[in-house]
Design an enzyme around this catalytic site. Sequence first.
Site, PDB file in Angstrom:
ATOM      1  NE  ARG A  26       1.282  -5.233  10.904  1.00 45.84           N
ATOM      2  CZ  ARG A  26       2.421  -4.988  10.244  1.00 45.84           C
ATOM      3  NH1 ARG A  26       3.558  -5.521  10.654  1.00 45.84           N
ATOM      4  NH2 ARG A  26       2.411  -4.207   9.188  1.00 45.84           N
TER       5      ARG A  26
ATOM      6  NE  ARG B 223      -5.414  -0.155   8.511  1.00 50.89           N
ATOM      7  CZ  ARG B 223      -4.163  -0.516   8.389  1.00 50.89           C
ATOM      8  NH1 ARG B 223      -3.788  -1.724   8.710  1.00 50.89           N
ATOM      9  NH2 ARG B 223      -3.263   0.337   7.958  1.00 50.89           N
TER      10      ARG B 223
ATOM     11  NE  ARG C  60       5.601  -0.686  10.273  1.00 50.48           N
ATOM     12  CZ  ARG C  60       4.539  -0.617   9.462  1.00 50.48           C
ATOM     13  NH1 ARG C  60       4.597   0.123   8.360  1.00 50.48           N
ATOM     14  NH2 ARG C  60       3.437  -1.276   9.728  1.00 50.48           N
TER      15      ARG C  60
ATOM     16  CE  LYS D 220      -2.084  -1.229   3.876  1.00 49.93           C
ATOM     17  NZ  LYS D 220      -1.438  -2.526   4.143  1.00 49.93           N
TER      18      LYS D 220
ATOM     19  NE  ARG E 208       7.576  -2.598   6.674  1.00 49.91           N
ATOM     20  CZ  ARG E 208       6.255  -2.535   6.479  1.00 49.91           C
ATOM     21  NH1 ARG E 208       5.770  -1.790   5.510  1.00 49.91           N
ATOM     22  NH2 ARG E 208       5.440  -3.225   7.233  1.00 49.91           N
TER      23      ARG E 208
HETATM   24  P1  AP5 Z   1       4.766  -1.615   1.950  1.00 51.34           P
HETATM   25  O1  AP5 Z   1       4.512  -0.812   0.739  1.00 51.34           O
HETATM   26  O2  AP5 Z   1       5.375  -0.926   3.127  1.00 51.34           O
HETATM   27  O3  AP5 Z   1       3.447  -2.406   2.389  1.00 51.34           O
HETATM   28  P2  AP5 Z   1       2.151  -1.898   3.165  1.00 51.34           P
HETATM   29  O4  AP5 Z   1       0.974  -2.558   2.538  1.00 51.34           O
HETATM   30  O5  AP5 Z   1       2.152  -0.412   3.254  1.00 51.34           O
HETATM   31  O6  AP5 Z   1       2.407  -2.577   4.565  1.00 51.34           O
HETATM   32  P3  AP5 Z   1       2.244  -2.002   6.031  1.00 51.34           P
HETATM   33  O7  AP5 Z   1       3.031  -2.920   6.916  1.00 51.34           O
HETATM   34  O8  AP5 Z   1       2.572  -0.549   6.105  1.00 51.34           O
HETATM   35  O9  AP5 Z   1       0.704  -2.203   6.267  1.00 51.34           O
HETATM   36  P4  AP5 Z   1      -0.085  -2.206   7.556  1.00 51.34           P
HETATM   37  O10 AP5 Z   1      -1.440  -1.952   7.087  1.00 51.34           O
HETATM   38  O11 AP5 Z   1       0.085  -3.450   8.345  1.00 51.34           O
HETATM   39  O12 AP5 Z   1       0.579  -1.062   8.477  1.00 51.34           O
HETATM   40  P5  AP5 Z   1       0.198   0.465   8.741  1.00 51.34           P
HETATM   41  O13 AP5 Z   1       1.455   1.178   9.047  1.00 51.34           O
HETATM   42  O14 AP5 Z   1      -0.673   0.992   7.707  1.00 51.34           O
HETATM   43  O15 AP5 Z   1       5.694  -2.848   1.516  1.00 51.34           O
HETATM   44  C1  AP5 Z   1       6.144  -3.808   2.474  1.00 51.34           C
HETATM   45  C2  AP5 Z   1       7.531  -4.331   2.079  1.00 51.34           C
HETATM   46  O16 AP5 Z   1       7.437  -5.014   0.842  1.00 51.34           O
HETATM   47  C3  AP5 Z   1       8.600  -3.259   1.893  1.00 51.34           C
HETATM   48  O17 AP5 Z   1       9.830  -3.762   2.329  1.00 51.34           O
HETATM   49  C4  AP5 Z   1       8.607  -3.019   0.374  1.00 51.34           C
HETATM   50  O18 AP5 Z   1       9.859  -2.572  -0.047  1.00 51.34           O
HETATM   51  C5  AP5 Z   1       8.269  -4.402  -0.149  1.00 51.34           C
HETATM   52  N1  AP5 Z   1       7.486  -4.385  -1.397  1.00 51.34           N
HETATM   53  C6  AP5 Z   1       6.381  -3.627  -1.655  1.00 51.34           C
HETATM   54  N2  AP5 Z   1       5.894  -3.908  -2.885  1.00 51.34           N
HETATM   55  C7  AP5 Z   1       6.705  -4.876  -3.411  1.00 51.34           C
HETATM   56  C8  AP5 Z   1       6.716  -5.585  -4.655  1.00 51.34           C
HETATM   57  N3  AP5 Z   1       5.798  -5.378  -5.623  1.00 51.34           N
HETATM   58  N4  AP5 Z   1       7.696  -6.506  -4.849  1.00 51.34           N
HETATM   59  C9  AP5 Z   1       8.630  -6.734  -3.900  1.00 51.34           C
HETATM   60  N5  AP5 Z   1       8.692  -6.085  -2.691  1.00 51.34           N
HETATM   61  C10 AP5 Z   1       7.721  -5.167  -2.453  1.00 51.34           C
HETATM   62  O19 AP5 Z   1      -0.648   0.358  10.091  1.00 51.34           O
HETATM   63  C11 AP5 Z   1       0.019   0.033  11.300  1.00 51.34           C
HETATM   64  C12 AP5 Z   1      -0.961  -0.084  12.446  1.00 51.34           C
HETATM   65  O20 AP5 Z   1      -1.648   1.187  12.661  1.00 51.34           O
HETATM   66  C13 AP5 Z   1      -2.105  -1.097  12.253  1.00 51.34           C
HETATM   67  O21 AP5 Z   1      -1.684  -2.414  12.561  1.00 51.34           O
HETATM   68  C14 AP5 Z   1      -3.139  -0.540  13.258  1.00 51.34           C
HETATM   69  O22 AP5 Z   1      -2.813  -0.861  14.578  1.00 51.34           O
HETATM   70  C15 AP5 Z   1      -2.990   0.971  13.094  1.00 51.34           C
HETATM   71  N6  AP5 Z   1      -3.910   1.486  12.046  1.00 51.34           N
HETATM   72  C16 AP5 Z   1      -3.564   2.007  10.841  1.00 51.34           C
HETATM   73  N7  AP5 Z   1      -4.661   2.343  10.132  1.00 51.34           N
HETATM   74  C17 AP5 Z   1      -5.732   2.043  10.922  1.00 51.34           C
HETATM   75  C18 AP5 Z   1      -7.141   2.115  10.735  1.00 51.34           C
HETATM   76  N8  AP5 Z   1      -7.679   2.584   9.583  1.00 51.34           N
HETATM   77  N9  AP5 Z   1      -7.948   1.701  11.750  1.00 51.34           N
HETATM   78  C19 AP5 Z   1      -7.431   1.237  12.906  1.00 51.34           C
HETATM   79  N10 AP5 Z   1      -6.106   1.106  13.132  1.00 51.34           N
HETATM   80  C20 AP5 Z   1      -5.257   1.504  12.142  1.00 51.34           C
HETATM   81 MG    MG Z   2       2.321   0.982   4.800  1.00 50.18          MG
END
Ligand code: AP5
Ligand code: MG
Length: 254
Positions: free
Chosen positions: A204, A117, A193, A42, A160
């Site tokens: 997660r 979410r 992280r 994402k 990551r």
């Molecule tokens: P990356 O692009 O970072 O993936 P991502 O989908 O953004 O993963 P996140 O870990 O950020 O998602 P998340 O939803 O768990 O965490 P968030 O911070 O939003 O890519 C991941 C890795 O893969 C990287 O190393 C990248 O280089 C690699 N990669 C990417 N694309 C690739 C490809 N095509 N090929 C090869 N490698 C690739 O949320 C964190 C926490 O915040 C949640 O757990 C929750 O507690 C809270 N939170 C956030 N939003 C909400 C909400 N709406 N409601 C309630 N709680 C929330």
């Molecule tokens: Mg992310």
Amino acid sequence: MVDRGKFLAAAERPEEQAAAGVPAGSAMPGPLLLMGAPGAGKGTQAKKIMAVWRMPQIWTGGILRDNRARGTDLGRQAKQVMDEGKLVPDDLVNRMVAERLAAPDVARGYILDGYPRTLGQARWLDELLAGQGAPGGALPVIAVSLAVGYNQLLRRVTGRRICPTCQRTYNVYLQPPKADTVCDVDGALLAQRADDAEEVFHERMRTYEILTAPVLEHYRQSGRLVEVNGDRSVSGVSAEILHAVEELRRQRNS
Ligand code: AP5
Ligand code: MG
């Protein structure tokens, strides 16, 4: 008809947007939701899309992290649930999103990265967007779901690493830095992280399956869901997203 190869080039080199036929200024991408499991890409794709369509990325996980770093009330309330791989309560996140969507830079559109979410968040957003003067204009929201298999997600998340100085993201398995543990750009020691530990990743994923997967159905039923195979090269996925969103906007306008 927009050429997918040209879109791909634009995603790689945003300065080539005009030459690629991406209608800068006149293009109204409107509100986009980037959805997918942890590690689905994402954040990676949001940065590509924002460069092409010149609209802001609103990363709810990032806003929460920023609040934690600044020691705000919201940050304190969010810390434990985030570290356990669970979700921050809807009312806190909705309020945070409402505040961010009041900023003027969302007028042409925006990318919500990781929101909504839960079904509660999705319904709250529907109501907000149905109101007069909705952020992002009159275009309906489009939800983009990135599908990636479990084992690949595990590698992406546990591999990551992030540069604490410039925030550039690497992956020790898939996109490693040139020198082992330091950033290619500024030489800073890369960090991991806390919620990228393997045991938190599994939690997660459970949270995603139970609370977030049903949200996809919500958008599918209203014809606002685009499903993309996220298990391809970064630029291949970008091209697919841009093309699919363009197509859906065209269909809905006809
Ligand atoms: P990356 O692009 O970072 O993936 P991502 O989908 O953004 O993963 P996140 O870990 O950020 O998602 P998340 O939803 O768990 O965490 P968030 O911070 O939003 O890519 C991941 C890795 O893969 C990287 O190393 C990248 O280089 C690699 N990669 C990417 N694309 C690739 C490809 N095509 N090929 C090869 N490698 C690739 O949320 C964190 C926490 O915040 C949640 O757990 C929750 O507690 C809270 N939170 C956030 N939003 C909400 C909400 N709406 N409601 C309630 N709680 C929330
Ligand atoms: Mg992310």
